[in-house]
Design a protein around this motif. Structure first.
Motif, PDB file in Angstrom:
ATOM      1  N   PRO A 202       0.815  -1.220   0.000  1.00 48.06           N
ATOM      2  CA  PRO A 202       0.000   0.000   0.000  1.00 48.06           C
ATOM      3  C   PRO A 202       0.852   1.276   0.000  1.00 48.06           C
ATOM      4  CG  PRO A 202       0.071  -0.928   2.205  1.00 48.06           C
ATOM      5  CD  PRO A 202       0.840  -1.870   1.324  1.00 48.06           C
ATOM      6  N   ASN A 203       1.552   1.487  -1.107  1.00 50.57           N
ATOM      7  CA  ASN A 203       2.395   2.675  -1.222  1.00 50.57           C
ATOM      8  C   ASN A 203       1.551   3.904  -1.545  1.00 50.57           C
ATOM      9  OD1 ASN A 203       4.550   0.960  -0.869  1.00 50.57           O
ATOM     10  ND2 ASN A 203       4.983   0.787  -3.059  1.00 50.57           N
ATOM     11  N   MET A 204       2.035   5.057  -1.133  1.00 48.29           N
ATOM     12  CA  MET A 204       1.360   6.316  -1.424  1.00 48.29           C
ATOM     13  C   MET A 204       2.407   7.418  -1.520  1.00 48.29           C
ATOM     14  SD  MET A 204      -1.453   8.400   0.860  1.00 48.29           S
ATOM     15  CE  MET A 204      -1.926  10.079   0.429  1.00 48.29           C
ATOM     16  N   ARG A 205       2.145   8.365  -2.412  1.00 46.45           N
ATOM     17  CA  ARG A 205       3.056   9.502  -2.587  1.00 46.45           C
ATOM     18  C   ARG A 205       2.215  10.757  -2.807  1.00 46.45           C
ATOM     19  NH1 ARG A 205       5.748  11.645  -7.255  1.00 46.45           N
ATOM     20  NH2 ARG A 205       7.847  12.449  -6.830  1.00 46.45           N
ATOM     21  N   GLN A 206       2.549  11.821  -2.110  1.00 44.94           N
ATOM     22  CA  GLN A 206       1.792  13.053  -2.266  1.00 44.94           C
ATOM     23  C   GLN A 206       2.721  14.262  -2.207  1.00 44.94           C
ATOM     24  OE1 GLN A 206      -1.049  13.738   0.870  1.00 44.94           O
ATOM     25  NE2 GLN A 206       0.361  13.156   2.493  1.00 44.94           N
ATOM     26  N   GLN A 207       2.312  15.300  -2.943  1.00 43.94           N
ATOM     27  CA  GLN A 207       3.056  16.546  -2.967  1.00 43.94           C
ATOM     28  C   GLN A 207       2.098  17.720  -2.814  1.00 43.94           C
ATOM     29  OE1 GLN A 207       6.361  16.964  -5.972  1.00 43.94           O
ATOM     30  NE2 GLN A 207       5.411  15.139  -6.852  1.00 43.94           N
ATOM     31  N   LEU A 208       2.460  18.658  -1.986  1.00 45.18           N
ATOM     32  CA  LEU A 208       1.728  19.909  -1.836  1.00 45.18           C
ATOM     33  C   LEU A 208       2.729  21.034  -2.058  1.00 45.18           C
ATOM     34  CD1 LEU A 208      -0.874  21.447  -1.082  1.00 45.18           C
ATOM     35  CD2 LEU A 208      -0.121  21.348   1.305  1.00 45.18           C
ATOM     36  N   SER A 209       2.447  21.918  -3.031  1.00 47.09           N
ATOM     37  CA  SER A 209       3.428  22.929  -3.386  1.00 47.09           C
ATOM     38  C   SER A 209       2.766  24.263  -3.677  1.00 47.09           C
ATOM     39  CB  SER A 209       4.247  22.485  -4.606  1.00 47.09           C
ATOM     40  OG  SER A 209       3.404  22.305  -5.738  1.00 47.09           O
ATOM     41  N   GLY A 226       5.686  13.773   0.562  1.00 43.82           N
ATOM     42  CA  GLY A 226       5.564  12.594   1.405  1.00 43.82           C
ATOM     43  C   GLY A 226       5.547  11.344   0.551  1.00 43.82           C
ATOM     44  N   HIS A 227       6.500  10.454   0.778  1.00 48.83           N
ATOM     45  CA  HIS A 227       6.591   9.203   0.012  1.00 48.83           C
ATOM     46  C   HIS A 227       6.589   8.054   1.009  1.00 48.83           C
ATOM     47  CE1 HIS A 227       8.556   7.058  -3.685  1.00 48.83           C
ATOM     48  NE2 HIS A 227       7.429   6.501  -3.286  1.00 48.83           N
ATOM     49  N   TYR A 228       5.504   7.265   0.991  1.00 48.24           N
ATOM     50  CA  TYR A 228       5.301   6.216   1.990  1.00 48.24           C
ATOM     51  C   TYR A 228       5.254   4.868   1.272  1.00 48.24           C
ATOM     52  CZ  TYR A 228       3.096  10.622   3.311  1.00 48.24           C
ATOM     53  OH  TYR A 228       2.808  11.952   3.463  1.00 48.24           O
ATOM     54  N   HIS A 239       8.920  -1.022   5.455  1.00 45.25           N
ATOM     55  CA  HIS A 239       8.393   0.291   5.112  1.00 45.25           C
ATOM     56  C   HIS A 239       9.516   1.317   5.131  1.00 45.25           C
ATOM     57  CE1 HIS A 239       7.525   1.013   9.647  1.00 45.25           C
ATOM     58  NE2 HIS A 239       8.471   1.851   9.312  1.00 45.25           N
ATOM     59  N   ILE A 240       9.355   2.316   4.277  1.00 38.05           N
ATOM     60  CA  ILE A 240      10.213   3.500   4.265  1.00 38.05           C
ATOM     61  C   ILE A 240       9.282   4.692   4.158  1.00 38.05           C
ATOM     62  CG2 ILE A 240      12.028   4.778   3.100  1.00 38.05           C
ATOM     63  CD1 ILE A 240      13.095   2.182   1.998  1.00 38.05           C
ATOM     64  N   TYR A 241       9.241   5.513   5.189  1.00 34.76           N
ATOM     65  CA  TYR A 241       8.411   6.707   5.199  1.00 34.76           C
ATOM     66  C   TYR A 241       9.328   7.925   5.119  1.00 34.76           C
ATOM     67  CZ  TYR A 241       4.971   3.444   7.205  1.00 34.76           C
ATOM     68  OH  TYR A 241       4.139   2.370   7.441  1.00 34.76           O
ATOM     69  N   ASN A 242       9.172   8.695   4.066  1.00 37.80           N
ATOM     70  CA  ASN A 242       9.965   9.912   3.890  1.00 37.80           C
ATOM     71  C   ASN A 242       9.054  11.135   3.954  1.00 37.80           C
ATOM     72  OD1 ASN A 242      12.524   8.719   3.488  1.00 37.80           O
ATOM     73  ND2 ASN A 242      12.050   8.300   1.348  1.00 37.80           N
ATOM     74  N   HIS A 243       9.428  12.091   4.783  1.00 41.66           N
ATOM     75  CA  HIS A 243       8.748  13.384   4.858  1.00 41.66           C
ATOM     76  C   HIS A 243       9.791  14.456   4.545  1.00 41.66           C
ATOM     77  CE1 HIS A 243       5.291  11.518   6.928  1.00 41.66           C
ATOM     78  NE2 HIS A 243       6.206  10.802   7.572  1.00 41.66           N
ATOM     79  N   ARG A 244       9.510  15.275   3.531  1.00 37.72           N
ATOM     80  CA  ARG A 244      10.492  16.261   3.097  1.00 37.72           C
ATOM     81  C   ARG A 244       9.867  17.647   2.917  1.00 37.72           C
ATOM     82  NH1 ARG A 244      13.198  12.424   4.351  1.00 37.72           N
ATOM     83  NH2 ARG A 244      14.595  11.237   2.988  1.00 37.72           N
ATOM     84  N   LEU A 245      10.564  18.654   3.408  1.00 45.02           N
ATOM     85  CA  LEU A 245      10.263  20.036   3.061  1.00 45.02           C
ATOM     86  C   LEU A 245      11.117  20.387   1.849  1.00 45.02           C
ATOM     87  CD1 LEU A 245      10.117  21.769   6.567  1.00 45.02           C
ATOM     88  CD2 LEU A 245       8.197  21.106   5.095  1.00 45.02           C
TER      89      LEU A 245
END
Length: 259
Positions: A202-209, A226-228, A239-245
């Motif tokens: 159940p991968n998910m990737r989202q971007q808010l810009s 956010g890349h989960y 799992h690899i959860y990445n949160h990036r500014l």
């Protein structure tokens, strides 16, 4: 016959005059990373990492479909709860696909799908046996975006949200208790290429810009990525959860075909 010829000439003229608008974005970001891979350790690791992201979108004036390509490079270091063991993680992910456009005044919507190819490695500095875990997966991911154009201090401001969700794919994984020596030296295949779905991976990737015009030809992008990535196959969990500014530069230019 004459009418057909005129229609053909008009179609050819329209095709030749159509412009292709390219949007290229380079971003770099930093933030926390959380790692679990039970092939290497039952412990959860947390740390920080860096991400380099390039996005290219191509849109023809006379078409409602556009193509999108994204290249994402991640690097991270993480420690377990005791702080005595460390894991190093690196990955490259390529996304490529097509999106359909709908324009409603200042609101732009897009929907389509991308293929996501992920290659990477996790290295556990404390393991003497099986210290590393290779990562390979290929997934089909439905994709949607929403963008809204407005002005701030009399300058254009574009808010954009992008999300990608899993549908189906394949991934590489050792089986529980299996070593890389058995796979590659002895050739003992044990369901190491696994079909995945949104249930098992159940991968998910989202971007808010937010894109803001700060100069005559300079647009600055600020946002969150956010890349989960998750998987539960062959009795192994990861799992690899990445949160990036993120911060980056947006460049738009048009390609006009020669007559």
């Amino acid at each position: 016959m004459k009418t057909f010829s005129i229609a053909l000439l008009l179609t050819a003229a329209t095709t030749l005059s159509a412009q292709t608008v390219n949007t290229s974005v380079w971003q770099i970001g930093a933030g926390p990373t959380y790692i679990l891979d039970t092939f290497l350790s039952q412990e959860k690791f947390s740390g920080s990492g860096l991400t380099l992201l390039n996005t290219t979108e191509r849109q023809r004036d006379d078409k409602r479909w556009c193509t999108i390509m994204e290249h994402e490079l991640n690097m991270a270091t993480a420690d377990d709860r005791s702080g005595k063991r460390e894991e190093l993680q690196a990955s490259y992910t390529a996304f490529g696909g097509a999106l359909h456009n709908w324009q409603h005044g200042k609101l732009q919507l897009q929907a389509g799908a991308v293929a996501a190819l992920d290659l990477g490695v996790i290295y556990n500095t404390s393991n003497s046996n099986n210290p590393a875990q290779g990562r390979f997966s290929l997934q089909l991911m439905p994709t949607g975006t929403a963008a809204y154009n407005l002005k701030l201090w009399r300058r254009p401001l574009k808010l954009r949200y992008e999300v990608q969700l899993p549908l189906a794919g394949v991934m590489f994984s050792p089986n529980y208790g299996q070593s890389y020596y058995e796979i590659f030296s002895l050739g003992d295949y044990d369901n190491n290429i696994v079909q995945t779905t949104f249930v098992t991976a159940p991968n998910m990737r989202q971007q808010l810009s937010a894109d803001y015009l700060v100069g005559k030809n300079l647009t600055l992008r600020l946002g969150y990525l956010g890349h989960y990535q998750q998987a539960k196959v062959n009795n192994l969990k990861s799992h690899i959860y990445n949160h990036r500014l993120m911060i980056g530069i947006v460049r738009r230019f048009s390609i006009i075909p020669r007559p």
